[in-house]
Each structure stands twice: as C-alpha cells, then as structure tokens.
Design a protein around this motif. Structure first.
Motif, short mmCIF file in Angstrom:
data_model
loop_
_atom_site.label_atom_id
_atom_site.label_comp_id
_atom_site.label_asym_id
_atom_site.label_seq_id
_atom_site.Cartn_x
_atom_site.Cartn_y
_atom_site.Cartn_z
N GLY A 1 0.81 -1.21 0.00
CA GLY A 1 0.00 0.00 0.00
C GLY A 1 0.85 1.26 0.00
O GLY A 1 0.53 2.24 -0.67
N GLU B 1 3.74 1.62 -1.36
CA GLU B 1 4.28 1.78 -2.70
C GLU B 1 3.21 2.28 -3.67
O GLU B 1 3.50 3.06 -4.59
N ILE B 2 1.96 1.85 -3.47
CA ILE B 2 0.85 2.37 -4.29
C ILE B 2 0.65 3.85 -4.02
O ILE B 2 0.49 4.66 -4.95
N LYS C 1 2.80 6.36 -5.82
CA LYS C 1 2.42 6.64 -7.20
C LYS C 1 1.32 7.68 -7.31
O LYS C 1 1.10 8.25 -8.37
N CYS C 2 0.64 7.94 -6.20
CA CYS C 2 -0.48 8.88 -6.21
C CYS C 2 -0.02 10.33 -6.04
O CYS C 2 -0.84 11.25 -6.16
N LEU D 1 -8.09 4.53 -5.28
CA LEU D 1 -7.41 3.24 -5.30
C LEU D 1 -7.61 2.48 -3.99
O LEU D 1 -7.72 1.26 -3.99
N TRP E 1 -3.40 -6.53 -4.66
CA TRP E 1 -2.71 -5.27 -4.34
C TRP E 1 -1.51 -5.08 -5.27
O TRP E 1 -1.24 -3.96 -5.74
N GLU E 2 -0.80 -6.14 -5.53
CA GLU E 2 0.36 -6.06 -6.42
C GLU E 2 -0.07 -5.73 -7.85
O GLU E 2 0.64 -5.04 -8.58
N VAL F 1 -2.44 -3.74 -8.71
CA VAL F 1 -2.61 -2.29 -8.76
C VAL F 1 -1.25 -1.59 -8.77
O VAL F 1 -1.00 -0.67 -9.54
N ARG F 2 -0.35 -2.06 -7.92
CA ARG F 2 0.98 -1.43 -7.83
C ARG F 2 1.77 -1.55 -9.13
O ARG F 2 2.45 -0.60 -9.56
N TRP G 1 0.63 2.71 -15.15
CA TRP G 1 1.53 3.70 -14.54
C TRP G 1 2.68 4.06 -15.47
O TRP G 1 3.33 5.10 -15.28
N ALA H 1 -4.59 6.70 -12.21
CA ALA H 1 -5.14 6.06 -11.02
C ALA H 1 -6.65 5.89 -11.16
O ALA H 1 -7.21 4.85 -10.80
#
Length: 872
Positions: free
Chosen positions: A357, A359-360, A363-364, A374, A387-388, A390-391, A396, A408
C-alpha cells in the motif's frame, strides 16, 4: 467501447430469445432470422472482453468495436419495435378502442406494411453483423467467458462510506487554521476581501473550503454564510440566483435581472458575510467585475473564498490573498489509503499489504482523490496479488503530466464490472458539478436498460438494483458529497468530482455530446445529447441534421418550441426526453410518435395546461414527471393505456388525480403541491395499484381522502404524507383481520385530522420499521395495539402537544432502537418519570431538553419531511 458493446450485446441476446417466440414473430416468419442473429452475437460476445483489453493499442480494433456498437443499437431498436406492437395489441385487447383508425391499423398495416419493413431491417442487420463477425479473426481475439464480469465490489453500508463529517478529512488541519486566520483579519481598505485557494485537481480544495465554512469560529464570525458551486458557467445572472438561493432558501422565479440584482444588494447590505465560490474556471476579469459590483455592499470584514485550479483565475478575481494548496504528505496519504482500503482493526493484521500500500500511495503523488479511489478499489481485499496488480499495472508506465491522477482513476475504472461501467459512462451527459438525485438517475438508467435483472430475491425490483449500483459507485469514490435526504429511505443527492467527470467523458467516446448553435463537428454516432446554451434561439442547430439515432435529449436552459419539435421529429429512437424547467404552453402532439420513449420529464413548467391525448400511445413509458406543473388541469383521460408506467410524479390544479383507469405497473406515485386536489381517484379499478411500493403526498391542503382500498396495496412499503391538513386516513381494510401488508415506513406530517393512528397499520405488524409522526396537533393518544409492531426500530414523534403518555406494553417493542420526542412536553416529562420503565430497553432516546444515548453516532441528518418532499 468494448465494455459498452459487451453490455449491449448481452441485452440484445436476451431480448432475441424472448422476442423470437412472440406471436407476431411466429406469424410473420421472423423466428429463424432472429435465432441466427442470436447465434452470431453469442459468437462475438465471447471475444469482447479480450477486445476491451487490446483496444487501447489498436485503432482498427477500436473502429471494429464502434461498428459493432452501431449494429447492436440498431438491433435493439428493431426488437423494441416488435415489443411495442405487442404492447399496442395488448392495450386494444384489454381496453378496446373507440377509434376505427386504430382497429383498421391492426387489421391492415400490421399484417402488410409493418412486417415487410421489419423484415428488411432485420436482413440489413444480419448482413452487417455477419461482416463484422468475419472481420474479427484479423484481431486474433481470445475467447474469455465473462466469469466475474458482473461480480459486485464488496458493499459497505452507505452511511459508512458517504456521510463523513468534515472533521474526518485527513491532513488538512494546518491548512484550515491558516485560511481561518486570513478570514479573521480584514483589509482596512476594502469592505470585501477575496481569498483564493489554488491547487491541482483532486487535492481537496473543496473539502478544505468546507472545513473552513463549517468551523465554529467562522460560523460565529459571519452573520451570513453562502456557498455556490460555479464550475465552468460563469453566468452572472445564474450566480446571482444561486447566491440568493443559498442566502434565502428560495427566490421568485418571475424576477427579472433588475429584481434579482436589487434583492441581492438588499440581502448583503450592512451584513458581514462569507461567500464561497467553489470551482471557478473563469479568467475573464470583466465577467468578475459584473458580479463583484453587486457584492461590495457588505459590512467591513466580509470575505469571498474562491477555489480554483488556476492562478490566472485567482488574478482575474482580484484576489487579496492566495493560498497555494500542496499535496498531502506520504504519511497522511497512507493513513487515508488504509482508511479506505481496510476495515477498522485490519491494518495490524496484514503487514505485507501495508508495505504494498505504501508503494501504491507513492504513485499517487500526494493527491487525495487518487489515494481514496485506489484505496476504495481494494476495500476488503486481502489477497496480496490483487494489491500487487494495482501497484505494478502497466497504466503507470504511460506518459503523464506532473501529478496527473487520471491513470489512477482509469485503473479503478478498468476494475469495475461491465454493468457499472455503462452506468458510469452515462453520467458524462450531465454537466460538471451537477447535483444528482439518486432516484432520478436510477430511472434514467432504467430507461436505457442499464440495470441487470439479477435480483437478490424474488421481491427485488430494478429500482433496488439501481440503489445497489449507486452504493457501489459511492464505495469506489466515483460519487462524492452525498447528502441523505431521509434516514429511512434510499433518497439522496451526490456529485461527481471534476476529474471523475473527465474520466466519464473519456470512456463515453462518442456516445455523448454537448450541443450549441456553433457546434458543427458532431459525430453521427452520438446517442446522448445535452443542450446547454442559455440563449437558444428559434433556429434549429444545423448539426442536428445528421443525427438520427439519438436516445437521450436533455436541456439545461430555456428551450424554444421549434427545437423541441425538431428533436421529436428527428429522434424517433428516444428513450429519455428531459424538458424540465421549460415554459411552453403546449407539448407537441407528435410526442405520441416516440414509441421507444421510457422517461419524460416536464417538471417545473408553470405554463403547460394540458398534455396531448397522443401521449397515451407511449406504452413503453416508465417514468412521467410532472412536478411543479402548477397550471396542469388534468391527466390524460386514457392514461390507463400507458401500461408500462412505473413512476408518476405530478402536480395538478384539478380536484381529482384520475377519474377512471388502471395503473397496474405503477410502483412509485408522488403527488405534490396539488392545492385543489380533493381525492386521488374516482371509479378506479380497486386492484389498479397492486404493484405500488412508494406513495408520497405533500402540500395537498384540500385532500380529504386517498380513496384507496388498503387491502389491495399489498406491495406498498413506504408512505409519506406531508401538509395535508384535511386528510382522513381511516377506512380501507379496517375490518379485514387476515390482511397482510408490507409497509416498512410511515411518515405523517401536518395532518390536523389525525386523532388516532389508522387500524390498518396493524396489518404491517411484522414489517413496519420506521414510524414518524410530526405536527399532528390533534392526535391524543397512541393506540394500545402499538406494541404488536415487532419490527419497529425507530419511533419519532414531534410537535404533537396533546400526546401525554406511551401505551402500556411499550416495553414489548424489543426491536426499538431509537425513540425521539420533540415538541411534546407532556409526553417527554412522562417518559422521564412514570414511563421510564417502558423505554428502558431503548438504546437511544432523545427527549425535549434531554438526550440520552449509548450510541456515539450523530443523527442530525434526521430531517423533517418538508425538507425533501418537493424533490422532483
């Protein structure tokens, strides 16, 4: 576009299976052709999900999908023509016809011309679809069974996801204090100062402004506070109206510009005010001067807060202080993400998820909207792979601008089930900062067949499915700023963030368009039109000439009759026609030719007197809204021919709503502001409302009787009666001891004739959950049978001064969780003393000058009926 095609093709395949075996198709020999169409569509359908994944990088594939969409829409129109003729025949068979023309139509036209034309259309669709099917092989599409395409996001209760107190906004405490400090210090040279909050989209400028606006210090500091959402339309006249509405509640619709300006000056004169102009895009200094000159009459220390994305806008607005809003810190972003993604207490159970989370969140780039979207996407998911996904998503890697959050948002959109994508993209037809009403949007979705008939149980209707869809979009943060209008009923307003709206426009891709007189470059594939120009002339825009397949027409401004007539003449496949806020006296009789029309909104037309008789030919019409039509003399005589009508909302000056007829499909009936109405029905079929679920009646001071036989209203779940002082609720099923009703909510406000609760309420002993009685001055006692209401969990009694005690046996109301008594001094005193044992088991009790509760939950959203009864 592929996801739209997938949804459409599913609907068409289902219709084909049903229509092919209809009497008409068997008689006309269409069965074989329709079965072949169904087979070809089934072959195409299984590759559409793969097409959705590949379309972004393949222009030819996008073109192929567009052609497929066009054929599918045409197929849907043809099938509905067959359905319409079946309904037409059903109406004539059931009610007969006094028209020899109608009888002749069924004896000649249907048996000759109509089948021939229809056969030609079906052949054309088959040939186009066969060609599209043959072309699909070049794209090497893989077969993907839809699997979880319709799986819903784990649902949360709407109260827990939407009605967030301002104090729960994360990471903006320091910003709030700094803005308030600017408000506390007036400029010695000006009466009114302008403070601009400037920041990128999605940073939370509006949320910060709301924190400031509702802060206790600010409330005490200003005599008058006003909030106006400006958006892209900086029309001075419109803004004056919105400011006056915020200041006074209502305005006179007959005021001209001079009267509006005079009223605004009067309201602000010698008053220390705070005005928030939210989401301003205008950088034309001259337009601002036109508004500013009307606002400078306030007391010294008055303030205007402007929220905007642009420094040039702040400059044009003559800003005295500019506050540049920065992104949230990583720590605050992670807190917000965890709040949205994990249930309370789960954050310590999944350390690996927290690591992913974090790391996600990086990116925001500090943008709360991206973090919240997200986080909501991953709500209650504890599989690390999800979760991975999305990451590590490829989205991205796309080239993006500084702090661009569309990737996102697009990622969250991509993970939505297909049926939600179609409903979401439809929302692009509305302007930015539009205030949605839940029930209105749901009926619009219904008009376009966007709601899946996959009920959770046999009693569930499409409206319930629509409520689930809205709840789902809320839980994914695609809707925001929710205002629940009634605690016991799913009726609420909400908005869409500008960036979410941009996403809706991007995914609609040629489906929707905004039209003005100068718009010459408009695609012929457009299905949904919004006319947004305020000063539409009598001239019909030339750009309409090439449009033939439009399904939605909405107006946001005063509209000329020639344009309405042109739309009706050109757009024969309309499903939704919104003519609200219009002021024409006569609705064109050609309205009866729109045989596909399902939703017609004529609300707030205060000049129209009669509806043309041709309107009863609209057998597919599901929703007819006539609220605010104060001069409407009566409903059409043969309204019973509208056998598909499910929602009727009406204002009329007549003494009787319906003199005869049956409305067997009606589920929602709203009767509002009918000052002369005495009875609802005369000589009505006693079983005509057997499917009625919701009945709202308000502002009908002459109404004496509902003239309904309660024993036939077995589906009725919700009743609201407000400001009907002459209404007698007795009668209708009083003596039927075996009668079982389904009523869940009863709200009665301002009924002076009410002395005791009606006996028929006992027939809902196992279903009634919410009972609200307010302003019933002559009610003297609650019935002794009240304790049999075993499901009652909320009892609200307000301003019933003659009530002095609760009935014996109240302690048997074991499901009762909340008791609220206000404006009933005798009853409150009794509950505090002698009757205390009767309510000792109730978790939350609110009495006059006293509140006792074991709950920490705020219940201030308990609104009086009059706050919501005029909703259109």
């Amino acid at each position: 576009m592929a996801e739209l095609a997938f949804g459409i093709i599913g609907n068409v395949i289902e219709k084909l299976g049903f229509v092919a075996y209809q009497e008409f198709c068997l008689a006309w020999g269409f069965k074989s052709d329709l079965e072949k169409l169904q087979h070809t569509m089934s072959i195409i359908k299984v590759v559409l999900l793969d097409a959705e994944k590949k379309q972004a990088s393949d222009p030819l594939l996008r073109l192929w999908i567009g052609q497929l969409n066009d054929v599918l829409y045409d197929a849907e129109d043809v099938l509905e023509e067959i359905e319409y003729q079946a309904l037409r025949k059903q109406v004539v068979a059931t009610y007969g016809s006094t028209s020899t023309k109608v009888r002749h139509f069924f004896s000649s036209s249907i048996t000759r011309a109509f089948p021939f034309k229809l056969a030609h259309k079906i052949k054309g669709i088959r040939e186009r679809l066969d060609a599209i099917n043959a072309e699909k092989d070049q794209f090497k599409l893989m077969t993907i069974i839809h699997g979880d395409a319709h799986v819903m996001h784990p649902l949360r209760d709407i109260d827990s996801i939407s009605f967030v107190q301002p104090s729960t906004v994360i990471g903006r405490g320091k910003d709030q204090k700094k803005i308030i400090n600017l408000l506390m210090h007036p400029d010695g040279n000006k009466n009114v100062n302008v403070i601009s909050i400037v920041g990128l989209g999605g940073l939370g400028k509006t949320a910060l402004a709301k924190l400031v606006y509702n802060d206790e210090q600010v409330v005490r500091l200003f005599q008058l506070r006003m909030w106006v959402c400006v958006s892209e339309d900086f029309s001075v006249t419109r803004l004056i109206k919105e400011i006056l509405k915020s200041a006074c509640g209502t305005i006179d619709p007959n005021w001209n510009v001079d009267a509006l300006q005079t009223k605004l000056r009067d309201v602000l004169r010698d008053t220390k005010f705070l005005l928030v102009l939210d989401d301003v895009w205008n950088d034309d200094h001259n337009k601002w001067i036109g508004l500013r000159d009307l606002l400078i009459g306030g007391c010294k220390g008055s303030k205007i807060i402007v929220t905007t994305r642009s420094n040039s806008v702040a400059s044009a607005m003559e800003t005295d202080s500019t506050y540049s809003l920065e992104g949230l810190s990583q720590e605050d972003c992670l807190s917000l993400f965890v709040k949205c993604a994990l249930k309370e207490g789960e954050e310590n159970q999944h350390p690996n998820l927290l690591k992913i989370g974090k790391e996600i969140v990086e990116k925001c780039k500090g943008v709360p909207l991206a973090v919240r979207t997200l986080g909501s996407l991953l709500y209650s998911k504890v599989d690390e792979h999800e979760w991975e996904f999305v990451r590590d998503n490829e989205i991205w890697k796309l080239k993006q601008k500084e702090r661009d959050i569309l990737p996102a948002l697009q990622l969250s959109y991509d993970q939505m089930p297909i049926h939600l994508k179609r409903c979401f993209s439809f929302c692009s037809i509305f302007p930015k900062d539009y205030i949605f009403y839940s029930d209105t949007l749901i009926h619009m979705w219904m008009a376009h067949g966007l709601l899946l008939e996959t009920s959770l149980n046999k009693k569930q209707k499409l409206k319930d499915v629509g409520d689930l869809y809205i709840n789902e979009l809320l839980s994914r943060s695609f809707f925001q700023d929710v205002d629940k209008l009634l605690p016991c009923f799913p009726l609420y307003t909400f908005k869409m963030h500008d960036l979410i709206h941009d996403l809706a426009i991007s995914v609609a891709q040629g489906e929707c368009s905004v039209v003005d007189l100068g718009n010459k470059d408009i695609s012929g594939t457009i299905r949904h039109l919004l006319f947004s120009v305020e000063d539409l002339s009598q001239e019909v825009p030339k750009c309409l000439d090439k449009l033939t397949k439009v399904r939605t027409v909405r107006f946001t401004a005063e509209l000329p009759v020639p344009l309405v007539e042109a739309c009706i003449f050109r757009f024969k496949y309309l499903r939704l026609l919104d003519l609200s806020e219009s002021s024409f006296e006569v609705l064109p009789s050609s309205i009866g030719t729109l045989k596909h029309l399902r939703n017609l909104d004529l609300s707030n037309n205060n000049r129209i007197k009669l509806l043309p008789n041709s309107i009863v030919k609209l057998h597919k019409l599901q929703t007819l809204v006539l609220l605010g039509c104060s001069e409407l003399e009566r409903l059409p005589k043969d309204i019973r021919n509208m056998i598909g009508l499910q929602r009727l909302s009406v204002t009329t000056k007549y003494t009787c709503l319906l003199e005869n007829g049956s409305l067997n499909s009606l589920q929602f009936l709203d009767v509002i502001g009918c000052s002369r109405l005495e009875v609802l029905f005369h000589e009505i079929d006693s079983q005509c409302l057997t499917n009625l679920r919701t009945l709202m009646i308000g502002g009908c001071e002459s109404l004496t009787s509902l003239s309904l036989n309660i024993k036939h209203l077995t589906a009725l779940e919700f009743i609201l009666i407000s400001d009907c002082p002459s209404l007698n609720l007795m009668g209708g099923g009083e003596d039927n001891q075996d009668l079982k009703l389904s009523l869940q909510t009863l709200l009665i406000e301002g009924s002076l004739m009410l002395e005791v609760l009606p006996q028929w309420l006992q027939r809902s002993a196992n279903t009634l959950q919410y009972l609200h009685i307010v302003g019933c001055e002559n009610i003297t006692a609650l019935p002794e049978w009240l304790p049999i209401l075993k499901s009652l969990h909320t009892l609200v009694i307000q301003y019933c001064p003659k009530l002095s005690s609760l009935p014996e046996g109240t302690h048997h109301l074991t499901a009762l969780r909340k008791l609220e008594i206000r404006g009933c001094p005798k009853l409150s005193r009794k509950c505090k003393r002698e009757d205390q044992s009767k309510v000792a088991h109730v978790r939350e009790i609110e009495l006059d000058d006293d509140t006792r509760s074991t709950s920490t939950e705020e219940e201030d959203d308990q609104l009086p009926c009059h706050e919501f009864r005029m909703h259109a």
